[in-house]
Design a protein around this motif. Structure first.
Motif, short mmCIF file in Angstrom:
data_model
loop_
_atom_site.label_atom_id
_atom_site.label_comp_id
_atom_site.label_asym_id
_atom_site.label_seq_id
_atom_site.Cartn_x
_atom_site.Cartn_y
_atom_site.Cartn_z
N MET A 171 0.85 -1.19 0.00
CA MET A 171 0.00 0.00 0.00
C MET A 171 0.89 1.25 0.00
N HIS A 172 0.74 2.09 -1.00
CA HIS A 172 1.60 3.26 -1.15
C HIS A 172 1.37 4.32 -0.08
N ARG A 173 0.30 4.20 0.68
CA ARG A 173 0.00 5.18 1.73
C ARG A 173 0.56 4.77 3.10
N LYS A 174 1.03 3.55 3.20
CA LYS A 174 1.44 3.00 4.49
C LYS A 174 2.56 3.80 5.16
N ALA A 175 3.59 4.18 4.40
CA ALA A 175 4.72 4.92 4.99
C ALA A 175 4.25 6.25 5.58
N LEU A 176 3.42 6.97 4.85
CA LEU A 176 2.92 8.24 5.37
C LEU A 176 2.03 8.01 6.59
N LEU A 177 1.18 7.02 6.55
CA LEU A 177 0.32 6.74 7.71
C LEU A 177 1.16 6.40 8.94
N THR A 178 2.24 5.66 8.75
CA THR A 178 3.13 5.35 9.88
C THR A 178 3.74 6.63 10.45
N LEU A 179 4.25 7.49 9.57
CA LEU A 179 4.82 8.77 10.04
C LEU A 179 3.78 9.61 10.78
N LEU A 180 2.58 9.67 10.24
CA LEU A 180 1.52 10.47 10.88
C LEU A 180 1.16 9.91 12.25
N LYS A 181 1.10 8.60 12.38
CA LYS A 181 0.74 7.99 13.66
C LYS A 181 1.85 8.12 14.69
N GLU A 182 3.10 8.30 14.23
CA GLU A 182 4.23 8.50 15.14
C GLU A 182 4.43 9.97 15.51
N HIS A 183 3.76 10.87 14.80
CA HIS A 183 3.94 12.31 15.02
C HIS A 183 3.34 12.73 16.36
N HIS A 184 4.00 13.68 17.02
CA HIS A 184 3.55 14.20 18.32
C HIS A 184 3.19 15.68 18.18
N PRO A 185 1.94 15.98 17.88
CA PRO A 185 1.51 17.38 17.75
C PRO A 185 1.69 18.15 19.05
N VAL A 186 1.93 19.46 18.92
CA VAL A 186 2.16 20.27 20.12
C VAL A 186 0.94 21.06 20.58
N THR A 187 -0.06 21.18 19.71
CA THR A 187 -1.27 21.91 20.09
C THR A 187 -2.50 21.04 19.82
N ALA A 188 -3.60 21.40 20.41
CA ALA A 188 -4.85 20.67 20.17
C ALA A 188 -5.26 20.80 18.70
N ASP A 189 -5.05 21.98 18.12
CA ASP A 189 -5.39 22.17 16.70
C ASP A 189 -4.56 21.25 15.81
N GLU A 190 -3.26 21.20 16.07
CA GLU A 190 -2.41 20.33 15.24
C GLU A 190 -2.77 18.85 15.46
N LYS A 191 -3.13 18.49 16.67
CA LYS A 191 -3.55 17.11 16.95
C LYS A 191 -4.79 16.77 16.11
N ALA A 192 -5.75 17.68 16.08
CA ALA A 192 -6.97 17.46 15.29
C ALA A 192 -6.65 17.39 13.80
N MET A 193 -5.73 18.25 13.33
CA MET A 193 -5.36 18.21 11.90
C MET A 193 -4.60 16.92 11.56
N THR A 194 -3.80 16.44 12.48
CA THR A 194 -3.08 15.18 12.25
C THR A 194 -4.07 14.04 12.13
N GLN A 195 -5.04 13.98 13.03
CA GLN A 195 -6.05 12.92 12.97
C GLN A 195 -6.88 13.03 11.69
N ALA A 196 -7.25 14.24 11.32
CA ALA A 196 -8.02 14.42 10.08
C ALA A 196 -7.20 14.02 8.86
N THR A 197 -5.90 14.27 8.89
CA THR A 197 -5.04 13.87 7.78
C THR A 197 -4.94 12.35 7.70
N ILE A 198 -4.82 11.69 8.83
CA ILE A 198 -4.80 10.22 8.85
C ILE A 198 -6.09 9.69 8.23
#
Length: 177
Positions: free
Chosen positions: A1-28
């Motif tokens: 799956m060509h999306r797997k690497a990005l999904l792994t990076l996104l799930k490992e990311h540690h957002p610093v604000t509530a807004d960025e956390k919501a955007m990270t989840q929406a991007t996933i």
């Protein structure tokens, strides 16, 4: 799956604000739901990638004056089918600044942002799901402009608000100190 690497990076990311956390989840959720997420032909939105370029002493960042948007931003752009967001951020940074001394500081995502892009011609308003990485470059290397960019400058961190008040750019800058 060509999306797997990005999904792994996104799930490992540690957002610093509530807004960025919501955007990270929406991007996933967006990536999981859209196999064509790396294509700009997906008119609801698509993955883009950006580079925050810092000087080795971390006192300056590179900002470009984007011709179409008429704003000072970090270099970045469309994936155009490339699922490697790091490579996209590097390519866009090199194309928009002309810098050849670029080095990836960390393979981890620095920041995630979702922002609307206004309608233009036959392309409707849509979202950019922007994946951002931290790069370093030699501040003595000259810039080379391309057609997308009106200007490129090293900007001292203590003067960055004279160029931009973008919450997403300022959020990235806070992460490098």
């Amino acid at each position: 799956m060509h999306r797997k690497a990005l999904l792994t990076l996104l799930k490992e990311h540690h957002p610093v604000t509530a807004d960025e956390k919501a955007m990270t989840q929406a991007t996933i959720e967006f990536v999981e739901a859209n196999p064509a997420c790396f294509e700009r032909t997906l008119l609801i939105g698509h993955i883009t990638a950006s580079a925050l370029i810092v000087s080795p002493d971390r006192q300056q960042v590179v900002l470009i004056h984007h011709r179409k948007l008429d704003r000072w931003l970090q270099p970045g752009g469309h994936a155009d089918g490339d699922p490697d967001s790091r490579a996209v951020a590097f390519r866009e940074a090199e194309e928009e600044t002309g810098l050849t001394s670029l080095k990836l500081v960390s393979p981890a995502i620095l920041d995630v942002d979702i922002h609307p892009i206004p309608a233009r011609g036959d392309v409707p308003e849509h979202l950019h799901y922007d994946i951002r990485f931290l790069f370093e470059a030699d501040p003595t290397e000259p810039f080379k402009l391309n057609e997308e960019v009106k200007d490129v400058q090293w900007v001292a961190l203590n003067t960055i608000t004279t160029r931009t008040n973008s919450v997403s750019v300022l959020r990235m800058v806070q992460k490098i100190n």
